[in-house]
Design a protein around this motif. Sequence first.
Motif, PDB file in Angstrom:
ATOM      1  N   ASP A 167     -38.430  43.107 -22.441  1.00 22.88           N
ATOM      2  CA  ASP A 167     -37.757  42.708 -21.187  1.00 22.88           C
ATOM      3  C   ASP A 167     -37.490  41.212 -21.276  1.00 22.88           C
ATOM      4  O   ASP A 167     -38.360  40.448 -21.727  1.00 22.88           O
ATOM      5  CB  ASP A 167     -38.651  42.993 -19.976  1.00 22.88           C
ATOM      6  CG  ASP A 167     -38.851  44.497 -19.759  1.00 22.88           C
ATOM      7  OD1 ASP A 167     -37.960  45.259 -20.172  1.00 22.88           O
ATOM      8  OD2 ASP A 167     -39.895  44.861 -19.184  1.00 22.88           O
ATOM      9  N   ILE A 168     -36.335  40.786 -20.818  1.00 23.40           N
ATOM     10  CA  ILE A 168     -36.011  39.352 -20.915  1.00 23.40           C
ATOM     11  C   ILE A 168     -36.805  38.572 -19.869  1.00 23.40           C
ATOM     12  O   ILE A 168     -37.220  39.113 -18.850  1.00 23.40           O
ATOM     13  CB  ILE A 168     -34.491  39.102 -20.724  1.00 23.40           C
ATOM     14  CG1 ILE A 168     -34.015  39.591 -19.362  1.00 23.40           C
ATOM     15  CG2 ILE A 168     -33.706  39.747 -21.828  1.00 23.40           C
ATOM     16  CD1 ILE A 168     -32.592  39.196 -19.051  1.00 23.40           C
ATOM     17  N   GLY A 169     -37.035  37.287 -20.171  1.00 23.92           N
ATOM     18  CA  GLY A 169     -37.730  36.409 -19.223  1.00 23.92           C
ATOM     19  C   GLY A 169     -36.811  36.050 -18.054  1.00 23.92           C
ATOM     20  O   GLY A 169     -35.602  36.235 -18.110  1.00 23.92           O
ATOM     21  N   GLN A 170     -37.411  35.513 -17.001  1.00 27.87           N
ATOM     22  CA  GLN A 170     -36.618  35.159 -15.819  1.00 27.87           C
ATOM     23  C   GLN A 170     -36.879  33.703 -15.446  1.00 27.87           C
ATOM     24  O   GLN A 170     -38.027  33.251 -15.424  1.00 27.87           O
ATOM     25  CB  GLN A 170     -36.996  36.048 -14.632  1.00 27.87           C
ATOM     26  CG  GLN A 170     -36.552  37.473 -14.799  1.00 27.87           C
ATOM     27  CD  GLN A 170     -36.873  38.294 -13.563  1.00 27.87           C
ATOM     28  OE1 GLN A 170     -37.640  37.868 -12.724  1.00 27.87           O
ATOM     29  NE2 GLN A 170     -36.280  39.470 -13.475  1.00 27.87           N
ATOM     30  N   TYR A 171     -35.777  33.022 -15.206  1.00 28.57           N
ATOM     31  CA  TYR A 171     -35.857  31.653 -14.696  1.00 28.57           C
ATOM     32  C   TYR A 171     -35.715  31.686 -13.182  1.00 28.57           C
ATOM     33  O   TYR A 171     -34.908  32.442 -12.641  1.00 28.57           O
ATOM     34  CB  TYR A 171     -34.721  30.783 -15.257  1.00 28.57           C
ATOM     35  CG  TYR A 171     -34.999  30.218 -16.621  1.00 28.57           C
ATOM     36  CD1 TYR A 171     -35.827  29.116 -16.754  1.00 28.57           C
ATOM     37  CD2 TYR A 171     -34.409  30.770 -17.751  1.00 28.57           C
ATOM     38  CE1 TYR A 171     -36.071  28.589 -18.010  1.00 28.57           C
ATOM     39  CE2 TYR A 171     -34.648  30.249 -19.003  1.00 28.57           C
ATOM     40  CZ  TYR A 171     -35.486  29.145 -19.115  1.00 28.57           C
ATOM     41  OH  TYR A 171     -35.727  28.613 -20.341  1.00 28.57           O
ATOM     42  N   SER A 172     -36.467  30.817 -12.517  1.00 33.52           N
ATOM     43  CA  SER A 172     -36.323  30.645 -11.076  1.00 33.52           C
ATOM     44  C   SER A 172     -36.115  29.145 -10.843  1.00 33.52           C
ATOM     45  O   SER A 172     -36.991  28.327 -11.154  1.00 33.52           O
ATOM     46  CB  SER A 172     -37.582  31.135 -10.365  1.00 33.52           C
ATOM     47  OG  SER A 172     -37.510  30.803  -8.991  1.00 33.52           O
ATOM     48  N   ILE A 173     -34.947  28.806 -10.355  1.00 35.36           N
ATOM     49  CA  ILE A 173     -34.620  27.385 -10.117  1.00 35.36           C
ATOM     50  C   ILE A 173     -34.388  27.197  -8.624  1.00 35.36           C
ATOM     51  O   ILE A 173     -33.580  27.912  -8.014  1.00 35.36           O
ATOM     52  CB  ILE A 173     -33.362  26.967 -10.905  1.00 35.36           C
ATOM     53  CG1 ILE A 173     -33.592  27.142 -12.402  1.00 35.36           C
ATOM     54  CG2 ILE A 173     -33.017  25.519 -10.603  1.00 35.36           C
ATOM     55  CD1 ILE A 173     -32.369  26.860 -13.249  1.00 35.36           C
ATOM     56  N   ARG A 174     -35.115  26.255  -8.060  1.00 34.63           N
ATOM     57  CA  ARG A 174     -34.967  25.936  -6.642  1.00 34.63           C
ATOM     58  C   ARG A 174     -34.916  24.418  -6.521  1.00 34.63           C
ATOM     59  O   ARG A 174     -35.731  23.708  -7.097  1.00 34.63           O
ATOM     60  CB  ARG A 174     -36.159  26.476  -5.858  1.00 34.63           C
ATOM     61  CG  ARG A 174     -35.997  26.377  -4.368  1.00 34.63           C
ATOM     62  CD  ARG A 174     -37.188  26.992  -3.652  1.00 34.63           C
ATOM     63  NE  ARG A 174     -38.384  26.182  -3.742  1.00 34.63           N
ATOM     64  CZ  ARG A 174     -38.652  25.133  -2.960  1.00 34.63           C
ATOM     65  NH1 ARG A 174     -37.797  24.796  -2.023  1.00 34.63           N
ATOM     66  NH2 ARG A 174     -39.755  24.448  -3.109  1.00 34.63           N
ATOM     67  N   GLN A 175     -33.944  23.935  -5.798  1.00 35.49           N
ATOM     68  CA  GLN A 175     -33.847  22.486  -5.588  1.00 35.49           C
ATOM     69  C   GLN A 175     -33.768  22.211  -4.090  1.00 35.49           C
ATOM     70  O   GLN A 175     -32.809  22.608  -3.429  1.00 35.49           O
ATOM     71  CB  GLN A 175     -32.626  21.880  -6.287  1.00 35.49           C
ATOM     72  CG  GLN A 175     -32.582  20.372  -6.142  1.00 35.49           C
ATOM     73  CD  GLN A 175     -31.494  19.726  -6.975  1.00 35.49           C
ATOM     74  OE1 GLN A 175     -30.604  20.414  -7.477  1.00 35.49           O
ATOM     75  NE2 GLN A 175     -31.572  18.434  -7.131  1.00 35.49           N
ATOM     76  N   PRO A 176     -34.793  21.526  -3.535  1.00 34.87           N
ATOM     77  CA  PRO A 176     -34.738  21.178  -2.104  1.00 34.87           C
ATOM     78  C   PRO A 176     -33.583  20.216  -1.834  1.00 34.87           C
ATOM     79  O   PRO A 176     -33.166  19.459  -2.705  1.00 34.87           O
ATOM     80  CB  PRO A 176     -36.089  20.490  -1.847  1.00 34.87           C
ATOM     81  CG  PRO A 176     -36.969  20.888  -2.992  1.00 34.87           C
ATOM     82  CD  PRO A 176     -36.052  21.123  -4.150  1.00 34.87           C
ATOM     83  N   LYS A 177     -33.081  20.279  -0.608  1.00 31.93           N
ATOM     84  CA  LYS A 177     -31.962  19.407  -0.225  1.00 31.93           C
ATOM     85  C   LYS A 177     -32.385  17.946  -0.309  1.00 31.93           C
ATOM     86  O   LYS A 177     -33.548  17.602  -0.109  1.00 31.93           O
ATOM     87  CB  LYS A 177     -31.511  19.700   1.199  1.00 31.93           C
ATOM     88  CG  LYS A 177     -30.832  21.021   1.360  1.00 31.93           C
ATOM     89  CD  LYS A 177     -30.372  21.195   2.797  1.00 31.93           C
ATOM     90  CE  LYS A 177     -29.666  22.522   2.982  1.00 31.93           C
ATOM     91  NZ  LYS A 177     -29.234  22.719   4.362  1.00 31.93           N
ATOM     92  N   ALA A 178     -31.420  17.098  -0.589  1.00 30.89           N
ATOM     93  CA  ALA A 178     -31.679  15.659  -0.615  1.00 30.89           C
ATOM     94  C   ALA A 178     -31.941  15.168   0.810  1.00 30.89           C
ATOM     95  O   ALA A 178     -31.407  15.701   1.776  1.00 30.89           O
ATOM     96  CB  ALA A 178     -30.490  14.912  -1.213  1.00 30.89           C
ATOM     97  N   GLU A 179     -32.792  14.157   0.922  1.00 27.29           N
ATOM     98  CA  GLU A 179     -33.103  13.580   2.227  1.00 27.29           C
ATOM     99  C   GLU A 179     -32.270  12.307   2.399  1.00 27.29           C
ATOM    100  O   GLU A 179     -32.298  11.426   1.546  1.00 27.29           O
ATOM    101  CB  GLU A 179     -34.586  13.232   2.320  1.00 27.29           C
ATOM    102  CG  GLU A 179     -35.487  14.446   2.229  1.00 27.29           C
ATOM    103  CD  GLU A 179     -36.958  14.056   2.209  1.00 27.29           C
ATOM    104  OE1 GLU A 179     -37.289  12.968   2.714  1.00 27.29           O
ATOM    105  OE2 GLU A 179     -37.743  14.833   1.667  1.00 27.29           O
ATOM    106  N   VAL A 180     -31.533  12.244   3.494  1.00 29.06           N
ATOM    107  CA  VAL A 180     -30.679  11.089   3.775  1.00 29.06           C
ATOM    108  C   VAL A 180     -31.244  10.363   4.988  1.00 29.06           C
ATOM    109  O   VAL A 180     -31.423  10.965   6.047  1.00 29.06           O
ATOM    110  CB  VAL A 180     -29.215  11.518   4.036  1.00 29.06           C
ATOM    111  CG1 VAL A 180     -28.360  10.307   4.358  1.00 29.06           C
ATOM    112  CG2 VAL A 180     -28.658  12.268   2.840  1.00 29.06           C
ATOM    113  N   GLN A 181     -31.539   9.100   4.798  1.00 26.03           N
ATOM    114  CA  GLN A 181     -32.012   8.267   5.906  1.00 26.03           C
ATOM    115  C   GLN A 181     -30.945   7.220   6.179  1.00 26.03           C
ATOM    116  O   GLN A 181     -30.580   6.456   5.292  1.00 26.03           O
ATOM    117  CB  GLN A 181     -33.335   7.580   5.543  1.00 26.03           C
ATOM    118  CG  GLN A 181     -34.452   8.568   5.281  1.00 26.03           C
ATOM    119  CD  GLN A 181     -35.682   7.895   4.722  1.00 26.03           C
ATOM    120  OE1 GLN A 181     -35.635   6.763   4.269  1.00 26.03           O
ATOM    121  NE2 GLN A 181     -36.795   8.613   4.752  1.00 26.03           N
ATOM    122  N   LEU A 182     -30.442   7.203   7.399  1.00 24.76           N
ATOM    123  CA  LEU A 182     -29.374   6.281   7.777  1.00 24.76           C
ATOM    124  C   LEU A 182     -29.870   5.418   8.927  1.00 24.76           C
ATOM    125  O   LEU A 182     -30.260   5.934   9.973  1.00 24.76           O
ATOM    126  CB  LEU A 182     -28.121   7.063   8.192  1.00 24.76           C
ATOM    127  CG  LEU A 182     -26.892   6.251   8.574  1.00 24.76           C
ATOM    128  CD1 LEU A 182     -26.398   5.431   7.392  1.00 24.76           C
ATOM    129  CD2 LEU A 182     -25.790   7.161   9.061  1.00 24.76           C
TER     130      LEU A 182
END
Length: 189
Positions: free
Chosen positions: A21-36
């Motif tokens: 069975d092939i391996g599985q990648y799980s990619i998660r990137q949280p949203k960037a935080e913008v401070q203005l």
Amino acid sequence: MSTLPVVQIHTTPTLLHIDADIGQYSIRQPKAEVQLHTKPSKLTVQSHAIELNVDQSKAFSAYHGGNMIDMNARIYSGIQQLFMQNMAERVQQGNELAAIHKPGNTIANIIGTNWKSKPFPETRTPASMDNVDIRIETRAPSVRFEAAVSEMNVIVNKPEIEYQRGKLDIYVKQYASIQFTPTAIDLEL
């Protein structure tokens, strides 16, 4: 005639079983935080009061003589002028008395006309419509403007990568084999 015996050879190959069975990648990137942060603009307007200066010293000088120093100066210069006029008249009268031999130069004619009193020097200045000085001073308002300042800070979150290995099962399903089957030998000969 004789026949040679026949040998049967039977082979089976090796069978490998591979289950993957092939391996599985799980990619998660949280949203960037913008401070203005924004510092608002600022407008400051400072107005100055109007200055009104009214100088009535010339009017007061024309009404009642003004202050004592100026009035005394006018009296002094007026008396000096009167003195000089009186001196000139006395010299003229002396000259006319010296020429008494001329007709009409009698003592009564020369001195008799000098019975009117001389006016005291004027203590006031001449009246005029320009005796009151009005001065208005205006100043432009002070205007100061501070522009708005914006600061933006961006925090980029790194991606979160997970890898789950796949399954790899390899086994021998059938082993290789060789079978020799001899033919039956007839011993009755």
